[in-house]
Design a protein around this motif. Structure first.
Motif, short mmCIF file in Angstrom:
data_model
loop_
_atom_site.label_atom_id
_atom_site.label_comp_id
_atom_site.label_asym_id
_atom_site.label_seq_id
_atom_site.Cartn_x
_atom_site.Cartn_y
_atom_site.Cartn_z
N GLY A 131 20.54 41.90 40.61
CA GLY A 131 21.61 42.88 40.74
C GLY A 131 22.50 42.61 41.93
O GLY A 131 22.03 42.17 42.99
N GLY A 132 23.80 42.85 41.77
CA GLY A 132 24.75 42.60 42.84
C GLY A 132 25.37 41.22 42.71
O GLY A 132 24.74 40.29 42.19
N ALA A 133 26.60 41.09 43.15
CA ALA A 133 27.32 39.82 43.00
C ALA A 133 26.65 38.68 43.75
O ALA A 133 26.61 37.55 43.27
CB ALA A 133 28.77 39.98 43.46
N SER A 134 26.12 38.97 44.95
CA SER A 134 25.45 37.92 45.74
C SER A 134 24.30 37.32 44.96
O SER A 134 24.15 36.09 44.86
CB SER A 134 24.90 38.50 47.05
OG SER A 134 25.89 39.18 47.77
N SER A 135 23.46 38.19 44.40
CA SER A 135 22.28 37.73 43.68
C SER A 135 22.64 37.05 42.36
O SER A 135 22.07 36.00 42.02
CB SER A 135 21.35 38.92 43.41
OG SER A 135 20.83 39.44 44.63
N GLY A 197 30.99 37.40 44.36
CA GLY A 197 30.19 36.35 44.98
C GLY A 197 30.38 34.99 44.33
O GLY A 197 30.85 34.89 43.19
N MET A 198 30.01 33.94 45.08
CA MET A 198 30.08 32.56 44.58
C MET A 198 28.87 31.78 45.06
O MET A 198 28.35 32.05 46.16
CB MET A 198 31.34 31.85 45.10
CG MET A 198 32.61 32.23 44.40
SD MET A 198 33.97 31.18 44.97
CE MET A 198 35.32 31.95 44.09
N PRO A 199 28.42 30.80 44.26
CA PRO A 199 27.31 29.96 44.70
C PRO A 199 27.76 28.93 45.72
O PRO A 199 28.94 28.58 45.79
CB PRO A 199 26.87 29.28 43.39
CG PRO A 199 28.13 29.19 42.60
CD PRO A 199 28.90 30.45 42.91
N ILE A 200 26.81 28.45 46.51
CA ILE A 200 27.05 27.36 47.47
C ILE A 200 26.11 26.22 47.11
O ILE A 200 24.91 26.42 46.96
CB ILE A 200 26.79 27.82 48.91
CG1 ILE A 200 27.74 28.96 49.31
CG2 ILE A 200 26.92 26.65 49.89
CD1 ILE A 200 27.43 29.58 50.66
N PHE A 201 26.67 25.01 46.96
CA PHE A 201 25.87 23.83 46.63
C PHE A 201 25.94 22.82 47.78
O PHE A 201 26.94 22.75 48.49
CB PHE A 201 26.40 23.17 45.35
CG PHE A 201 26.33 24.06 44.14
CD1 PHE A 201 25.17 24.16 43.39
CD2 PHE A 201 27.44 24.81 43.75
CE1 PHE A 201 25.11 24.98 42.27
CE2 PHE A 201 27.40 25.64 42.63
CZ PHE A 201 26.21 25.71 41.89
N ASP A 202 24.86 22.04 47.94
CA ASP A 202 24.89 20.99 48.96
C ASP A 202 25.51 19.72 48.38
O ASP A 202 26.00 19.71 47.24
CB ASP A 202 23.49 20.74 49.55
CG ASP A 202 22.50 20.18 48.53
OD1 ASP A 202 22.93 19.74 47.45
OD2 ASP A 202 21.30 20.18 48.83
N SER A 203 25.47 18.64 49.15
CA SER A 203 26.12 17.39 48.72
C SER A 203 25.45 16.77 47.51
O SER A 203 26.05 15.92 46.84
CB SER A 203 26.12 16.38 49.88
OG SER A 203 24.80 16.12 50.32
N ALA A 209 22.62 28.57 48.31
CA ALA A 209 22.89 29.94 48.75
C ALA A 209 24.04 30.52 47.93
O ALA A 209 24.59 29.88 47.04
CB ALA A 209 23.25 29.95 50.23
N SER A 210 24.38 31.77 48.25
CA SER A 210 25.59 32.38 47.69
C SER A 210 26.32 33.10 48.82
O SER A 210 25.72 33.50 49.82
CB SER A 210 25.23 33.37 46.58
OG SER A 210 24.60 34.52 47.11
N LEU A 211 27.61 33.22 48.64
CA LEU A 211 28.45 33.94 49.61
C LEU A 211 29.20 35.03 48.87
O LEU A 211 29.77 34.77 47.80
CB LEU A 211 29.43 32.98 50.28
CG LEU A 211 30.32 33.58 51.38
CD1 LEU A 211 29.49 34.11 52.54
CD2 LEU A 211 31.33 32.54 51.87
#
Length: 243
Positions: A131-135, A197-203, A209-211
């Motif tokens: 629940g929630g955009a972050s999640s 919210g949006m996901p964060i990906f590494d290289s 994570a998400s922001l």
């Protein structure tokens, strides 16, 4: 200085020049070929340079090991701090950094606005991942099987009238998030709160994570959705460039 000249050789390699010959390096560095070859020999012995093919040199595999060490030492909240502060300044609302943890999520950092709100996603808190955009920005990129396991586990419970309790509804929403690239939530965990919210990906394109940006409904509805989404995207790109 010998060490400086050796490092200058390494600096000549980039995405466009992945392999170089001694004459090419000598020309770039304006050094005698004999000097370049002497430094190359040392770098080759230490594993920093390999002879890709006869007469052509490239960076050695030791750099993969070094890059892995650097990545392990990256502190995500520290890396994200500046981008999150700018995101809060530009949107006027709280920014939240969330990471997945088993079938839950943990708030690593939050930058409150000048008029903070009470949300479950406060620094250090463990929050529902359904629940929630972050999640949902996390859950959308964790695979449908994990989502199904989550709903079959019995941990999904009602927090508000907007909490998504139906598996099919959630799967449809997550597919929409993947297509749009961002998530949206209204009062799913905290009544009266809207978030994006949006996901964060590494290289390596691995989800890390998400922001998100969260604020009270009456304020968020007055703001432009596109402006908020673009601000989050800009912040995410700044963070990903450091991962």
């Amino acid at each position: 200085m010998s060490a400086e000249k050796t490092l200058e050789i390494l600096e000549q390699f980039d995405f466009e020049s992945r392999t170089l010959s001694v004459p090419e390096l000598a020309a770039k560095l304006q050094q005698p070929q004999s000097s370049v070859y002497r430094h190359l020999r040392v770098l080759k012995e230490k594993g920093y340079i390999i002879e890709y093919s006869p007469g052509l040199y490239s960076l050695g595999y030791i750099f993969l090991k070094l890059a892995k060490i650097v990545k392990m030492d990256i502190d995500l909240p520290v890396v994200s701090q500046e981008a999150m502060r700018e995101l809060t300044r530009s949107t006027g609302e709280t920014s939240i950094l969330l990471v997945p943890s088993n079938l839950q999520a943990v708030c690593l950092a939050a930058v409150p606005s000048g008029h903070p709100i009470k949300v479950s996603s406060e620094q250090g808190n463990i929050v529902p991942i359904y629940g929630g955009a972050s999640s949902k920005a996390l859950l959308a990129f964790m695979g449908d099987q994990i989502v199904k396991d989550l709903y079959l586990s019995g941990v999904v419970k009602k927090h508000t009238n907007q909490t998504i309790l139906d598996l099919d509804v959630m799967l449809n929403q997550l597919e929409e998030i993947r297509q749009k690239g961002y998530s949206y939530s209204e009062s799913e965990i905290d009544d009266g709160v809207i978030s994006y919210g949006m996901p964060i990906f590494d290289s390596d394109k691995k989800l890390v994570a998400s922001l998100s940006v969260a604020g009270p409904k009456e304020r968020m509805e007055k703001k432009g959705k596109n402006e908020i989404v673009q601000a989050i995207k800009t912040a995410v790109e700044k963070i990903e460039n450091q991962l």
